[in-house]
Design an enzyme around this catalytic site. Structure first.
Site, PDB file in Angstrom:
ATOM      1  N   HIS A  33      32.212  38.625  36.720  1.00 26.46           N
ATOM      2  CA  HIS A  33      32.836  39.185  37.412  1.00 26.46           C
ATOM      3  C   HIS A  33      32.342  39.680  39.445  1.00 26.46           C
ATOM      4  O   HIS A  33      31.549  38.779  39.485  1.00 26.46           O
ATOM      5  CB  HIS A  33      32.985  41.001  36.915  1.00 26.46           C
ATOM      6  CG  HIS A  33      31.914  41.431  37.613  1.00 26.46           C
ATOM      7  ND1 HIS A  33      31.060  41.846  36.773  1.00 26.46           N
ATOM      8  CD2 HIS A  33      32.040  42.104  38.522  1.00 26.46           C
ATOM      9  CE1 HIS A  33      30.361  42.822  36.869  1.00 26.46           C
ATOM     10  NE2 HIS A  33      30.427  42.848  37.977  1.00 26.46           N
ATOM     11  N   ALA A  34      33.603  39.727  39.753  1.00 24.25           N
ATOM     12  CA  ALA A  34      33.104  39.869  40.727  1.00 24.25           C
ATOM     13  C   ALA A  34      33.896  40.771  41.478  1.00 24.25           C
ATOM     14  O   ALA A  34      34.610  41.644  40.629  1.00 24.25           O
ATOM     15  CB  ALA A  34      34.148  38.351  41.546  1.00 24.25           C
TER      16      ALA A  34
END
Length: 135
Positions: free
Chosen positions: A51-52
């Site tokens: 994820h970011a």
């Protein structure tokens, strides 16, 4: 936008007595810490992260064991970091897609700039590219 980078925390002590590493607010960590969490007993076959963030900045520290962190920026820049010394942290900016793979004995300490908010996570790789390529 900043790139991921390593932070060397002070390593105080000696082999015969052990060591302590310390930071005080915004000395080595480039943001105000609003959340601290840790992960442990992660099977070596598991890749976490994926994820970011829209806004959250993080510093990842291998308090024990080894953690391999791979970051990717929207421009395609990929970096791999091997964290295995508890006085070294990795700054992960909000726009970096990141994954972590752990040795079984690894304990990861994370300092975060924001309280947990699911809406801050970009969990789709395609969404990450769409959001950050236009910045």
């Amino acid at each position: 936008m900043e790139n991921p980078f390593l932070i060397d925390f002070p390593k105080l002590g000696a082999p015969e007595i052990g060591y302590i590493s310390v930071t005080e607010q915004q000395q080595q960590v480039p943001f105000e810490v609003k959340r601290i969490f840790w992960t442990y007993y992660t099977p070596e076959s598991i890749v976490r992260g994926r994820h970011a963030h829209y806004a959250t900045e993080q510093v990842l520290i291998a308090a024990a064991g080894r953690i391999i962190v791979t970051t990717e920026l929207a421009d395609g820049t990929i970096q791999t970091f091997r964290l295995e010394d508890p006085h070294v942290g990795l700054y992960v900016p909000p726009h970096a897609w990141h994954t972590m793979q752990y040795s079984h004995s690894a304990v990861q300490l994370v300092l975060a700039s924001m309280p947990y908010d699911e809406a801050d996570y970009i969990r789709s790789y395609d969404e990450f590219k769409r959001v950050w390529q236009n910045k």
